[in-house]
Each structure stands twice: as C-alpha cells, then as structure tokens.
Write an enzyme that holds these catalytic residues in place. Structure first.
Site, PDB file in Angstrom:
ATOM      1  N   SER A 122      41.772  55.354 -66.702  1.00 17.40           N
ATOM      2  CA  SER A 122      42.025  54.467 -65.573  1.00 17.40           C
ATOM      3  C   SER A 122      42.840  55.200 -64.499  1.00 17.40           C
ATOM      4  O   SER A 122      42.416  56.252 -64.018  1.00 17.40           O
ATOM      5  CB  SER A 122      42.704  53.180 -66.072  1.00 17.40           C
ATOM      6  OG  SER A 122      42.682  52.186 -65.082  1.00 17.40           O
ATOM      7  N   ASP A 177      33.232  46.733 -67.748  1.00 14.75           N
ATOM      8  CA  ASP A 177      34.600  46.895 -67.244  1.00 14.75           C
ATOM      9  C   ASP A 177      34.873  45.908 -66.102  1.00 14.75           C
ATOM     10  O   ASP A 177      34.250  45.992 -65.048  1.00 14.75           O
ATOM     11  CB  ASP A 177      34.782  48.340 -66.745  1.00 14.75           C
ATOM     12  CG  ASP A 177      36.231  48.691 -66.451  1.00 14.75           C
ATOM     13  OD1 ASP A 177      37.000  47.790 -66.064  1.00 14.75           O
ATOM     14  OD2 ASP A 177      36.582  49.869 -66.585  1.00 14.75           O
ATOM     15  N   HIS A 211      37.379  47.430 -70.189  1.00 14.13           N
ATOM     16  CA  HIS A 211      38.308  48.434 -69.638  1.00 14.13           C
ATOM     17  C   HIS A 211      39.167  48.987 -70.771  1.00 14.13           C
ATOM     18  O   HIS A 211      40.348  48.685 -70.899  1.00 14.13           O
ATOM     19  CB  HIS A 211      39.170  47.810 -68.526  1.00 14.13           C
ATOM     20  CG  HIS A 211      39.900  48.828 -67.693  1.00 14.13           C
ATOM     21  ND1 HIS A 211      39.248  49.772 -66.934  1.00 14.13           N
ATOM     22  CD2 HIS A 211      41.234  49.069 -67.522  1.00 14.13           C
ATOM     23  CE1 HIS A 211      40.141  50.530 -66.316  1.00 14.13           C
ATOM     24  NE2 HIS A 211      41.353  50.126 -66.674  1.00 14.13           N
TER      25      HIS A 211
END
Length: 232
Positions: A122, A177, A211
């Site tokens: 991320s 995600d 995610h």
C-alpha cells in the site's frame, strides 16, 4: 552489526530479521498506513532465505489529512487515494531520502545496493516504487503490493538520473481491493512501462483478494526474491 544505527533514524526502530548464514543480500520492506514493521517482519520470516537480511522499518507518526488529521504511522501525508488527488510532494521526497539512507548504511556495512531489494504494501509499496525509480544506485528490484506510483505525473522525467531503468518489478494487486482499486494498480503498471524496461515488469492480480496479502501472493514474492537475490 557494524555501523551506528542512530545516524539512520528509521533503522534505530526497525524490525530486522537476520539471516541464518552470512548475509549477502537485504530486503527493505515498508508497511502500509497505520501499521508497523512487526507484521511484515513475520510475513518475511515465513518466506525467508538464509542469506538474506530483512529490514522492516516503522514509519513516523504524523497527522494524516485523509484520516481527519489524526496522527498515525505514515511515510508521508495522504490527502486522497485517487490518481488525481493532491499529493504531499515534500513528504514523499523526504521519505524516499530516508529509505535511501538505509540503503547507504547497508552498503557501508557490506551489502551493495545491487544486492538490496525494496518492497512494500500500500503506502509502503508506493514509497518503495518512488524511491527505487529516483535512486542513483542500481538496486536488485522492487516488490510493490496493492499500491500506486506517487507523483506519477513527474515521471518519466523524475527518473532521468536513475540507475534503475532495467530493474525488475513485481507488482501485485487484489481484484476486490476497496481502498486502492485494481484499475489504479493497472494504470500504475502501464505508467511503469514508460519508465523502465517493460519486459522487466510483472503485474499479477488475485481475484478474491481485498486490500491485504494472501499465501499465493507471498509465494510469488518469495520466488521473485529468490530470483533477484540468489545465493552467492
């Protein structure tokens, strides 16, 4: 370990997984927003190679605009999570310099940059991409999980002095995600092809993944690290 960690602020607090034999390579892996290096150190331990040292730094706590200015571990300020969101240019550049300081420190202590691989998840993956693409030392590669390229409009010009135009990149993203849509990941992969050798970019998507990471993705990460950082 030789050298003074205190001169490299991020190293003083970093979680390090040592090799089980002589360390001839290193992976620097950067966590996501609000996280710490501990969880990723565990993930790296699960896929570790005996000759590789894994360094998982902790981001400083700063107020994050995206989260109502609440202080939390963050490599730089985040204003939004879309390709057109304003970005914290000064913060991104400062964070990249702090990661380059870790690379320099490892080089002084016997692991040359071409045996150092950057990675992250991320926001950490975003920073690993930006750092590698603006680095004037040749690195072994980048693992970029569920992320994007910061300051993407500044590329390819921002990489003009980079030694990493032929660097292998493994980019992975979950189709489900909700935070960083997979389309943003795909746009990033296309942008990367204009910066580095397109044949060196691998973009993998995982149909059921949100995610986060998954065992199949971590197996791909291990395989990539084994290929880029073989035992010598």
């Amino acid at each position: 370990m030789c050298g003074n960690n205190m001169s490299v602020p991020l190293l003083a607090e970093a979680v390090t997984v040592s090799g089980t034999e002589k360390e001839t390579a290193a992976v620097i892996f950067l966590h996501g927003l609000g996280d710490s290096g501990h969880g990723w150190a565990d993930a790296m331990t699960a896929i570790r190679l005996p000759h590789v040292k894994y360094i998982c730094p902790n981001a400083p706590r700063i107020p994050v605009t995206l989260n109502m200015k609440m202080p939390m571990p963050s490599w730089f300020d985040l204003i939004g999570l879309s390709p057109d969101s304003p970005e914290d240019e000064a913060g991104i550049k400062k964070a990249a310099e702090n990661i380059k300081a870790i690379i320099d420190h490892e080089a002084k202590n016997g692991i040359p940059p071409h045996r150092i691989l950057l990675g992250g998840f991320s926001q950490g993956g975003a920073l690993s991409l930006y750092t590698a693409l603006t680095c004037q030392q040749q690195l072994a590669g980048v693992v970029a999980l569920s992320c994007w390229l910061p300051l993407h409009k500044s590329f390819p010009q921002a990489a003009s002095n980079s030694e990493n135009k032929d660097m292998p990149i493994l980019q992975c993203h979950g189709v489900l995600d909700p935070m960083i849509p997979v389309q943003f990941g795909a746009m990033t992969a296309e942008k990367l092809k204009s910066i580095v050798n397109p044949q060196k970019i691998t973009f993998r998507i995982y149909p059921e993944l949100v995610h986060s990471s998954c065992p199949q993705e971590m197996a791909a990460v291990k395989e990539f690290i084994e290929k880029q950082l073989p035992r010598i």
